[in-house]
Structures are given as structure tokens and as C-alpha cells.
Enzyme design. Structure first.
Site, PDB file in Angstrom:
ATOM      1  N   GLU A   1      32.632  20.064  63.423  1.00  0.00           N
ATOM      2  CA  GLU A   1      32.516  19.632  62.037  1.00  0.00           C
ATOM      3  C   GLU A   1      32.173  18.156  62.057  1.00  0.00           C
ATOM      4  OE1 GLU A   1      36.153  20.805  59.934  1.00  0.00           O
ATOM      5  OE2 GLU A   1      35.135  22.662  59.345  1.00  0.00           O
TER       6      GLU A   1
ATOM      7  N   HIS B   1      29.156  21.300  51.533  1.00  0.00           N
ATOM      8  CA  HIS B   1      29.918  22.037  52.552  1.00  0.00           C
ATOM      9  C   HIS B   1      30.884  23.021  51.892  1.00  0.00           C
ATOM     10  CE1 HIS B   1      32.237  22.997  56.126  1.00  0.00           C
ATOM     11  NE2 HIS B   1      33.335  22.619  55.499  1.00  0.00           N
TER      12      HIS B   1
ATOM     13  N   ARG C   1      34.210  33.750  50.622  1.00  0.00           N
ATOM     14  CA  ARG C   1      34.565  34.495  49.408  1.00  0.00           C
ATOM     15  C   ARG C   1      33.289  34.940  48.702  1.00  0.00           C
ATOM     16  NH1 ARG C   1      37.435  29.893  49.349  1.00  0.00           N
ATOM     17  NH2 ARG C   1      35.972  29.006  47.874  1.00  0.00           N
TER      18      ARG C   1
HETATM   19 CA    CA Z   1      37.603  19.454  58.806  1.00  0.00          CA
END
Ligand code: CA
Length: 423
Positions: free
Chosen positions: A207, A141, A150
Site C-alpha cells: 500500500e 482508494h 462490497r
Molecule cells: Ca493502510
């Protein structure tokens, strides 16, 4: 108590095949029914054991409790008794529920007062959660997100393999499964724009996480060692750390996420104890960079728990979108707790420490839409033919987790909630 060396456990309570709540599990939650106030329950099959009723009717005398702490509206007081009591209570429940033990099963009035059908109960937030910490412990992740946020740098920042990165989250907005919420709004900086705009998040995401529940306090200034960490952990539950990616992208520099995360998080109602997870211990991923001694652990400190995530559109059946596993985490829960306290930080009973989004190596094991759709560039198709980049109004996100080894199955129930339109 370990169930590894035991002969198979059996119970006189009818437990459907593939139930999350087998005799091996016995997870804790807070529930209410009829006109009764919220109280401590233990799940078995399609029933909840009313622990206050079990105590009142004299079946828990063996525990030498001098008051009925199971009448509490949270589990904090029971958890505060300490690990010997958790283990002893489990042992007593295994005795009372054993198919060959007649102590309870022949007392039909008591059974009726103690075993409450799940269809009749309402579940409540099981803990007073003083503090919530969100780790970032899945290498896959962190790498996926690093590449997206980035694109011109190394995906993993230099600290990542030396310490379990985390931030302090918001405890007040953690809600029990089944609590729906309105789409968050906030500041967004559209690609190519020079000024931020205000509006509803267009990139609402889930998530997939699991959180451990702190079960014992350490004094300020007294770190918990990695080898002792599990003595301070009561159990584990499912955690959906809802995230607004567009708000996050604009706000997160330099101090990390804030309003993109703290509008709501959803937890499953049942806390599965570490005792119940004993059969599912496994080794953690190899840590290929030397770590400092305070993070060293011996033995199997990870758990093999499968986690499924579904999106259910308002008018359609759920579609499976992610299939991941708790064992993928690079940093295990013992290392997380040791790191959290190495500076002397004091943990409190009921604190939640979430794992961070759990992703594996394969694309179908990614634990967020951000990764599953490559930041919205590769939409996924649901079983009703509709497509998703992120979560739409009316969508329900359902997480379900279970561990299975031979005939032993231990599940976590469901962690679900629906996104509502902004009114
Ligand atoms: Ca989280």
C-alpha cells in the site's frame, strides 16, 4: 523557515543533480558507521552529517543545547525539544553549509569527521514509535476497495466524507527500509468454500502511503485544533503498509483489519520536515459534503509530492507500476490530526499516522496491486515479460517520493523490502 522568498540556496557540499537530498531538504534519520553507535544524522547529497560530531566540535553552540542529544539512538529527544529548535537547527545547518560561509568548510579535519559518505553508513529505525494509526483518506482508494469488497453496496460508506476514517495499527512491526520479511500465513476463505483453510497468503500486496510523525504531545482530554495541527507535526516519510488481501477479506468484519496488516510495515529512513516541504504546499481536493467545524482548515494544507512504486523481481530490473501523489488525499494531515484528538486522545512524540493507500483517478495512479490488477483479474506485465497479480516471493517493492518545483527538489529516499519464501 520558509524558503519561498529566498534567493536560491547554494552549498559547498557536492550534491549530484537530481539528488533527493538537496540543500533545501536536510531530512533527519538515525545512522551508524564504523564502530559508532546509532546517532542522529542529516542527509545532504551523498553524505550524512553526523550531528553529534557537529555538536561536539562546537558548531551548534548557537542552539544553547546543554547536552549532546544527537547521540541518541532515536530522534524522539531531539523532536521533543519543539518546533523552535527544529527550525533553528535547520537555519544553523543552512548557514554552515552555505557556499559563502567559511565557518566549517575550511576546517578540513572537522569536515572529514562530520560529513560521512552514505556508502559507509547503516540506517536504523529513526523513532521510538509508541503508536501507529492508519487512515483511509484517499477517496479513489476507498471507492475502488468498496466496489471490490462490497459489490452490491455504495462504494463509500455514509461516514466517509464526514470524517477521516482510521484504525489503530501495530507499531512493533514497523521496520526500516531494507528489512526483508517472510510471506505471512493465516486463515483464508477461498471463493466458494464453506470452511476456512490455513496457508500462506496468495494475495500479498503493498500500500503506497506517506506517514506524518507526531512532534509534540497534547494532554489527555485536550484536542488539537485543525488550525494548530501542523505545530504538532515534525515531518513526513514514506510508508508501505504491506497487506495480505485474502486474510483481510475473511477477517475484517466487523472490527477491521488485524493479522492481514500487522505482520510488517516498511518506512523510509529519512524524515522530511514540514519546513522543507513549504515550497510544495497546495490546495486539497474540494470536499463536496459539508463538514463539521472542527475539521475546517484554511489555506494550503496539502503537499505536492510524487510517489513512484516499482516491483523488482529477483533476477530482473525494477518495473514502474504506480505513479501517484500525496496531494490526491481527500483528508489532509491537519484534518487527520484534529479528528484523531477531538475526543481527547493524547498523541505522543514519535507516533506515526499513515495516510492510507494513496490512489488517484487514473489506473496508473492506483496505490495497491488490489486496485492495479482489479483484485487479480487483470494481471500487469513487468519489463522482463513476467506477469503479476500480487507480489511473489523474491520480489522487492521499491517506493520513492520527491517534490519538485523549479530548481527546488526535496526527496524522501527509498522505502524498499523483499518478500521471502516461508521457511
Ligand atoms: Ca493502510
Amino acid at each position: 523557515m520558509s524558503v519561498n522568498q529566498q534567493s536560491p540556496l547554494t552549498t559547498w557540499v557536492e550534491v549530484p543533480e537530481n539528488s533527493d537530498f538537496s540543500i533545501y531538504n536536510l531530512p533527519y534519520g538515525i545512522f551508524s558507521y564504523n564502530d559508532k553507535k546509532p546517532r542522529v544524522g542529516v542527509a545532504i547529497g551523498d553524505y550524512v552529517i553526523d550531528m553529534a560530531s557537529l555538536y561536539k566540535r562546537g558548531y551548534l553552540d548557537v542552539l544553547f543545547l546543554n547536552e549532546n542529544i544527537f547521540k541518541s539512538p532515536t530522534l524522539n529527544r531531539f523532536i521533543g525539544l519543539g518546533k523552535p529548535y527544529w527550525t533553528q537547527t535547520r537555519k544553523r545547518l543552512l548557514e554552515l553549509l552555505d557556499r559563502n560561509n567559511m565557518t566549517l568548510q575550511l576546517k578540513k579535519d572537522d569536515v572529514a569527521a562530520i560529513l560521512i559518505p552514505m556508502t559507509k553508513v547503516q540506517m536504523h529505525l529513526p523513532l521510538h514509535i509508541g503508536n501507529y494509526t492508519d487512515f483511509y483518506s484517499s477517496q479513489e482508494h476507498a471507492t475502488n476497495v468498496g466496489r471490490m469488497f462490497r459489490p452490491n453496496g455504495e462504494p463509500l460508506l455514509p461516514n466517509w466524507k464526514h470524517l477521516p476514517v482510521a484504525y489503530h495499527g501495530r507499531a512493533s512491526s514497523i521496520r526500516i527500509s531494507g528489512t526483508d520479511f517472510h510471506r505471512p500465513q493465516g486463515q483464508l476463505m477461498p471463493d466458494g468454500a464453506t470452511m476456512p483453510i490455513f496457508g500462506p497468503s496468495q494475495q500479498l500486496d503493498f500500500e503506497v502511503e506517506m506517514a506524518f510523525v507526531v512532534g509534540r504531545e497534547n494532554e489527555l482530554g485536550h484536542p488539537i485544533s485543525a488550525s494548530d495541527a501542523e505545530k504538532y507535526i515534525f515531518g513526513i516519510l514514506l510508508f508501505n503498509d504491506w497487506s495480505a488481501r485474502d486474510i483481510q477479506k475473511w477477517e475484517y468484519v466487523p472490527l477491521g483489519p488485524f493479522l492481514s496488516k500487522n505482520f510488517v510495515s516498511t518506512i523510509s529512513p529519512w524524515i522530511v520536515t514540514l519546513d522543507a516541504l513549504e515550497p510544495f504546499r497546495c490546495t486539497s481536493p474540494i470536499q463536496d459534503v459539508p463538514i463539521l467545524p472542527y475539521l475546517h482548515v484554511e489555506g494550503k494544507k496539502s503537499f505536492d509530492i510524487q510517489i513512484e512504486t516499482y516491483i523488482k523481481p529477483q533476477e530482473s530490473e525494477p518495473s514502474l507500476v504506480s505513479l501517484t501523489n500525496h496531494k490526491y488525499l481527500y483528508w489532509n494531515i491537519s484534518q487527520q490530526l484534529a479528528h484523531h484528538t477531538i475526543n481527547g486522545c493524547n498523541m505522543q512524540i514519535g507516533d506515526l499516522c499513515a495516510s492510507g493507500t494513496i490512489s488517484g483517478k487514473e489506473p496508473n495512479t492506483f496505490g495497491s496491486m488490489l486496485e492495479l490488477t482489479c483484485r487479480g483479474e487483470r494481471p500487469i506485465t513487468l519489463s522482463d515479460g513476467s506477469i503479476r497479480t500480487f507480489i511473489l516471493d523474491g520480489d522487492k517493492v521499491i517506493m520513492h517520493a520527491f517534490a519538485q518545483k523549479d530548481q527546488i527538489r526535496v526527496g524522501f529516499g527509498r522505502c524498499e523490502s523483499t518478500v521471502l519464501q516461508i521457511v
